[in-house]
Design an enzyme around this catalytic site. Structure first.
Site, PDB file in Angstrom:
ATOM      1  N   GLU A 190       0.835  -1.207   0.000  1.00  0.00           N
ATOM      2  CA  GLU A 190       0.000   0.000   0.000  1.00  0.00           C
ATOM      3  C   GLU A 190       0.871   1.260   0.000  1.00  0.00           C
ATOM      4  O   GLU A 190       0.630   2.205   0.754  1.00  0.00           O
ATOM      5  CB  GLU A 190      -0.969  -0.015   1.185  1.00  0.00           C
ATOM      6  CG  GLU A 190      -2.024  -1.105   1.059  1.00  0.00           C
ATOM      7  CD  GLU A 190      -3.116  -1.005   2.111  1.00  0.00           C
ATOM      8  OE1 GLU A 190      -4.281  -1.262   1.767  1.00  0.00           O
ATOM      9  OE2 GLU A 190      -2.802  -0.670   3.266  1.00  0.00           O
TER      10      GLU A 190
ATOM     11  N   GLU B 155      -6.511  -7.793  -1.029  1.00  0.00           N
ATOM     12  CA  GLU B 155      -6.923  -7.687   0.371  1.00  0.00           C
ATOM     13  C   GLU B 155      -8.419  -7.435   0.384  1.00  0.00           C
ATOM     14  O   GLU B 155      -8.870  -6.283   0.335  1.00  0.00           O
ATOM     15  CB  GLU B 155      -6.194  -6.560   1.109  1.00  0.00           C
ATOM     16  CG  GLU B 155      -4.770  -6.858   1.486  1.00  0.00           C
ATOM     17  CD  GLU B 155      -4.195  -5.829   2.456  1.00  0.00           C
ATOM     18  OE1 GLU B 155      -4.997  -5.164   3.150  1.00  0.00           O
ATOM     19  OE2 GLU B 155      -2.961  -5.694   2.490  1.00  0.00           O
TER      20      GLU B 155
END
Length: 577
Positions: free
Chosen positions: A158, A234
């Site tokens: 991320e 995710e």
């Protein structure tokens, strides 16, 4: 050898379209003797792959002391995944977030003066290179094109939410390829245009992280990943908890519907989490988005397998959804059986567990300056003469406390200070000797507070006068649990014995206790705190034994534990409305 690559539209396994239906299972959050059980249950739910982060600070808590055995045996974990016929996805960071202590980065790394974290700063790159090379020594021979089961490796984590240093990402790719990684490389970011742009490179395959509005989020992802398969790497099927909050859950039907929408679109998916596990010991992280919020010991995450590895309603709902798109084994896991429930009488333990190892300093040193990886440091100093007027209570000011302190004057406890509650002042009675027992409650795992120092960061003031000349004593919890303490105002250590007919998963009930730590047979279960939401600590059966077992409680808040209970199941607190 089998092959795995990214095609124009799909992942290709031996040149045939292949959809990944994976689940996250962090080896470092599960007792190694229970890895095989969790992996088997993943297969029974219909998953065809297991994803795991690699926690650098678990493998190398001190620089140069690399450990890939026991709890850190990533190779054995990947081999157990392969033994069930499942593929593996490896996400080595180096930053992992994961609500894990310091986001997975070692304290010795983030404590280097002037180091540039998560960017192309030479010292950081040198340490990261050395770390990744060690990880890839384990991963390279287990890649699918070498007869193993690893099909994807992720670069960073991320990153678009943190930075935009393309040179840094390119260097991670170079190190990864030079080390022998040949499988496809991915990145993951939330489906926001700037994050997807900044968090990857065109040579990498972009994936998304989200838990709702799947169709909309996949469309945004497609704008930034115009070719190849779409993947939510995710899929947030639950959420984490923090001390003082509520227990977070997501509706089973809603989560199953979102999973169905993902799979109906043709996308691949990785469930975050399939099984959350536990932040055993002192491994929990913390968030700080305007307020410091330490993560609970439980990482149950409201996942398909609960913290103890038992199937939930979400397991069966997800299994039903997956069966619409892939073959699912006929076997299902057995339902959970109640854990043994009983009481244990405790006896106080008195000794010199907090009176050794103190060093003198002009101002209070940080945990890092003391090279202390534990949770507690005792700070002591003489109060300035004349700072208290006419024997009246006087204001103690602490500008920066990280994270929680119990305060005593002349051997008598006078109050607490809490970073979470924003407390920086305490009115204390007159006296000569000041002591603060400071707890590091969990290192921030997100954004730009990574690596912040812990302890008393600046000298407190008493009546406006700086307090100088400090003794700092790092506290080893294991030694304290063994030796106890005679410090009248300090932690209360209590010990008890109990019998088991056989090793068993247990649930230690913390109701009636204040704040502290619990051990079973020398194994640090983790932290407890009466402000919840969590009210039980999970005890994995491999740390218990048939016959006599021992429980030790280190109580910091002043409770007098004489009896503790083990209960039949988990109690993670009131639910989020």
């Amino acid at each position: 050898m089998p092959t795995f690559r990214i095609g124009d539209d799909d992942f290709l396994l031996d040149d045939q379209p292949h959809r990944i239906i994976a689940g996250a299972l962090h080896y470092f959050r599960v007792h190694p003797d229970q890895w095989a059980d969790r992996i088997r249950k993943a297969k029974l739910m219909g998953l065809n792959a297991i994803e795991t982060y690699v926690a650098w600070n678990a493998h190398e808590p001190r620089r140069g002391q690399w450990n890939a055995t026991g709890w850190n045996d990533l190779g054995r974990f990947l081999d157990l995944v392969a033994a069930e016929g499942l593929h593996a996805i490896v996400r080595p960071g180096p930053y992992i977030c994961a609500e894990w202590h310091n986001g997975g980065l070692p304290v010795w790394l983030t404590g280097m003066p002037g180091i540039g974290l998560r960017r192309s700063e030479p010292r950081y790159i040198a340490e990261v290179t050395r770390y990744l090379e060690r990880v890839y020594e384990i991963v390279v021979p287990r890649q699918i094109d070498r007869g193993g089961n690893v099909i994807l490796v992720q670069i960073e984590n991320e990153y678009g939410a943190y930075g935009d240093d393309a040179d840094y990402l390119a260097e991670l790719v170079r190190v990864t390829r030079d080390a022998g990684i040949t499988v496809p490389l991915t990145t993951v970011d939330q489906p926001e245009p700037d994050m997807l742009r900044d968090g990857s490179l065109d040579e990498l395959h972009r994936t998304g992280s989200f838990g709702s509005r799947a169709t909309e989020r996949l469309a945004t992802l497609r704008e930034h990943q115009p070719t190849g398969p779409l993947m939510c790497s995710e899929f947030w099927d639950g959420w984490f908890d923090w001390w003082g909050g509520l227990h977070h859950t997501t509706g089973t039907d809603d989560a199953a519907a979102e999973l169905d929408a993902l799979l109906a679109s043709g996308a691949s998916v990785n469930l975050y989490m399939f099984h959350g596990g536990t932040n055993f010991g002192l491994t929990n992280g913390a968030n700080h988005k305007g307020r410091y919020l330490p993560i609970t010991t439980s990482y149950d995450y409201d996942a398909p397998l609960d913290e103890a590895g038992n199937p939930t309603a979400k397991f069966h709902a997800f299994r039903e959804v997956i069966a619409r798109y892939a073959e699912v084994p006929a076997e299902t896991p057995a339902p959970a059986a109640p854990a043994p429930a009983f009481e244990v009488d405790l006896e106080p333990v008195s000794g010199e567990g907090m009176r050794q190892g103190g060093t003198r300093h002009p101002s209070p040193p940080s945990f890092e300056a003391l090279d202390h990886l534990g949770a507690l440091v005792l700070y002591e100093a003489e109060l300035p003469a004349g700072a208290s007027h006419d024997g009246e209570p006087t204001m103690l000011e602490v500008d920066e406390l990280r994270d929680h302190a119990w305060v005593a004057v002349d051997g008598r406890r006078v109050g607490t200070l809490s970073r979470t509650r924003g407390e920086r002042t305490l009115l204390v009675p007159p006296g000569a000797h000041l002591a603060l027992l400071v707890e590091e409650q969990g290192r921030v795992n997100y954004e730009h507070r990574l690596g912040e120092e812990k302890g008393l960061i600046e000298a407190p003031r008493y009546g406006g006068v700086p307090v100088e000349g400090w003794t700092a004593t790092p506290i080893d919890l294991a030694e304290l649990a063994s030796a106890g303490t005679t410090l009248a105002w300090g932690p209360r250590v209590a010990r008890g014995a109990f019998e088991l007919d056989a090793a068993s998963d247990l649930f230690f009930d913390t109701t009636g206790l204040g704040k502290g730590f619990a051990f079973v047979n020398g194994f640090l279960l983790g932290r407890y705190w009466s402000n919840g939401p969590q009210q039980t600590l999970f005890v994995p059966h491999p740390v218990t034994r048939d016959g006599t077992n021992e429980v030790v409680v280190i109580e910091l808040d002043g409770a007098h534990p004489a009896v503790v209970r083990f209960v039949a199941g988990p109690e993670l607190g009131p639910l989020e409305e």
